[in-house]
Write a protein that holds these residues in place. Structure first.
Motif, mmCIF file in Angstrom:
data_model
loop_
_atom_site.group_PDB
_atom_site.id
_atom_site.type_symbol
_atom_site.label_atom_id
_atom_site.label_comp_id
_atom_site.label_asym_id
_atom_site.label_seq_id
_atom_site.Cartn_x
_atom_site.Cartn_y
_atom_site.Cartn_z
ATOM 1 N N MET A 1 -13.192 -31.346 9.369
ATOM 2 C CA MET A 1 -14.064 -30.248 9.734
ATOM 3 C C MET A 1 -13.596 -29.016 8.974
ATOM 4 N N PRO A 2 -14.480 -28.382 8.237
ATOM 5 C CA PRO A 2 -14.068 -27.203 7.478
ATOM 6 C C PRO A 2 -13.681 -26.044 8.396
ATOM 7 N N ILE A 3 -12.789 -25.235 7.902
ATOM 8 C CA ILE A 3 -12.331 -24.065 8.648
ATOM 9 C C ILE A 3 -13.296 -22.915 8.350
ATOM 10 N N ARG A 4 -13.754 -22.255 9.390
ATOM 11 C CA ARG A 4 -14.642 -21.115 9.193
ATOM 12 C C ARG A 4 -13.897 -20.003 8.454
ATOM 13 N N PRO A 5 -14.593 -19.280 7.570
ATOM 14 C CA PRO A 5 -13.927 -18.224 6.809
ATOM 15 C C PRO A 5 -13.257 -17.165 7.686
ATOM 16 N N GLU A 6 -13.850 -16.850 8.841
ATOM 17 C CA GLU A 6 -13.255 -15.825 9.705
ATOM 18 C C GLU A 6 -11.993 -16.330 10.411
ATOM 19 N N ARG B 1 -9.807 -18.507 8.732
ATOM 20 C CA ARG B 1 -8.917 -18.986 7.670
ATOM 21 C C ARG B 1 -7.530 -18.342 7.762
ATOM 22 N N HIS B 2 -7.445 -17.079 8.161
ATOM 23 C CA HIS B 2 -6.159 -16.386 8.196
ATOM 24 C C HIS B 2 -5.246 -16.896 9.319
ATOM 25 N N ASP C 1 -3.846 -24.122 19.476
ATOM 26 C CA ASP C 1 -3.142 -22.933 18.997
ATOM 27 C C ASP C 1 -2.817 -23.133 17.525
ATOM 28 N N THR C 2 -3.503 -22.391 16.647
ATOM 29 C CA THR C 2 -3.322 -22.584 15.205
ATOM 30 C C THR C 2 -1.988 -22.059 14.695
ATOM 31 N N SER C 3 -1.230 -21.352 15.520
ATOM 32 C CA SER C 3 0.084 -20.883 15.082
ATOM 33 C C SER C 3 1.136 -21.979 15.238
ATOM 34 N N LEU C 4 0.842 -23.021 16.003
ATOM 35 C CA LEU C 4 1.777 -24.132 16.191
ATOM 36 C C LEU C 4 1.443 -25.231 15.193
ATOM 37 N N ASN C 5 2.282 -25.367 14.158
ATOM 38 C CA ASN C 5 2.022 -26.327 13.100
ATOM 39 C C ASN C 5 3.157 -27.323 12.918
ATOM 40 N N GLY C 6 3.913 -27.549 13.979
ATOM 41 C CA GLY C 6 4.983 -28.540 13.917
ATOM 42 C C GLY C 6 4.424 -29.951 13.970
ATOM 43 N N ASP C 7 5.266 -30.925 13.711
ATOM 44 C CA ASP C 7 4.851 -32.324 13.678
ATOM 45 C C ASP C 7 4.287 -32.774 15.026
ATOM 46 N N LYS C 8 4.871 -32.320 16.122
ATOM 47 C CA LYS C 8 4.405 -32.714 17.455
ATOM 48 C C LYS C 8 3.150 -31.950 17.885
ATOM 49 N N ASP C 9 2.859 -30.836 17.219
ATOM 50 C CA ASP C 9 1.714 -30.008 17.587
ATOM 51 C C ASP C 9 0.419 -30.442 16.908
#
Length: 143
Positions: free
Chosen positions: A1-6, A8-9, A93-101
């Motif tokens: 699923m593409p990420i919306r431009p708003e 992306r950050h 939560d897009t700030s959690l990018n660990g392997d388990k997340d």
């Protein structure tokens, strides 16, 4: 699923590489929830049951083998589909990018997981539209 431009950050710069590692490195090109293979044509029934050609048997929507194959009536409603894997945040939560997340899920499993969040957002959208209607058009008439 593409990420919306708003949005992306909210994602890290190396998201495409991280997503590929999760989907094809760790998950091996299969959904981690139901086991559907990425990009391969599969036979699917209404309730999520699907045929695993590699194993040679039917699986439930959660990836467990079926004890008995579906009947002819169920097979008459079968359809072909091509599952596409996406890397998903388990906790939204897009700030959690660990392997388990992160998880590699097909569209069906992703939508099932996100259903409560989608319902919450839909409710907020309806309330917002109603509030805007009250603000500019006055209260709704009572029927």
């Amino acid at each position: 699923m593409p990420i919306r431009p708003e949005h992306r950050h909210f994602y890290p710069i190396d998201w495409p590489q991280l997503s590929a590692v999760i989907r094809f490195g760790r998950a091996g090109g299969r959904c981690e929830a139901c086991g559907r293979p990425h990009g391969q044509l599969i036979v699917c029934l209404d309730e999520g049951t699907w045929y695993d050609a590699e194993a040679g048997h039917w699986r439930t929507g959660r990836g467990r083998p079926l004890r008995r194959p579906p009947g002819l009536e169920a097979l008459s409603r079968a359809r072909l589909t091509v599952p596409i894997l996406a890397t998903c945040h388990r906790a939204h939560d897009t700030s959690l990018n660990g392997d388990k997340d992160l998880a590699a899920w097909c569209q069906r499993c992703h939508l099932i997981h996100d259903r409560p969040e989608h319902l919450r957002r839909r409710r907020i959208t309806y309330l917002r539209r109603r509030a805007l209607g009250d603000l500019f058009l006055g209260p709704y008439p009572v029927s």
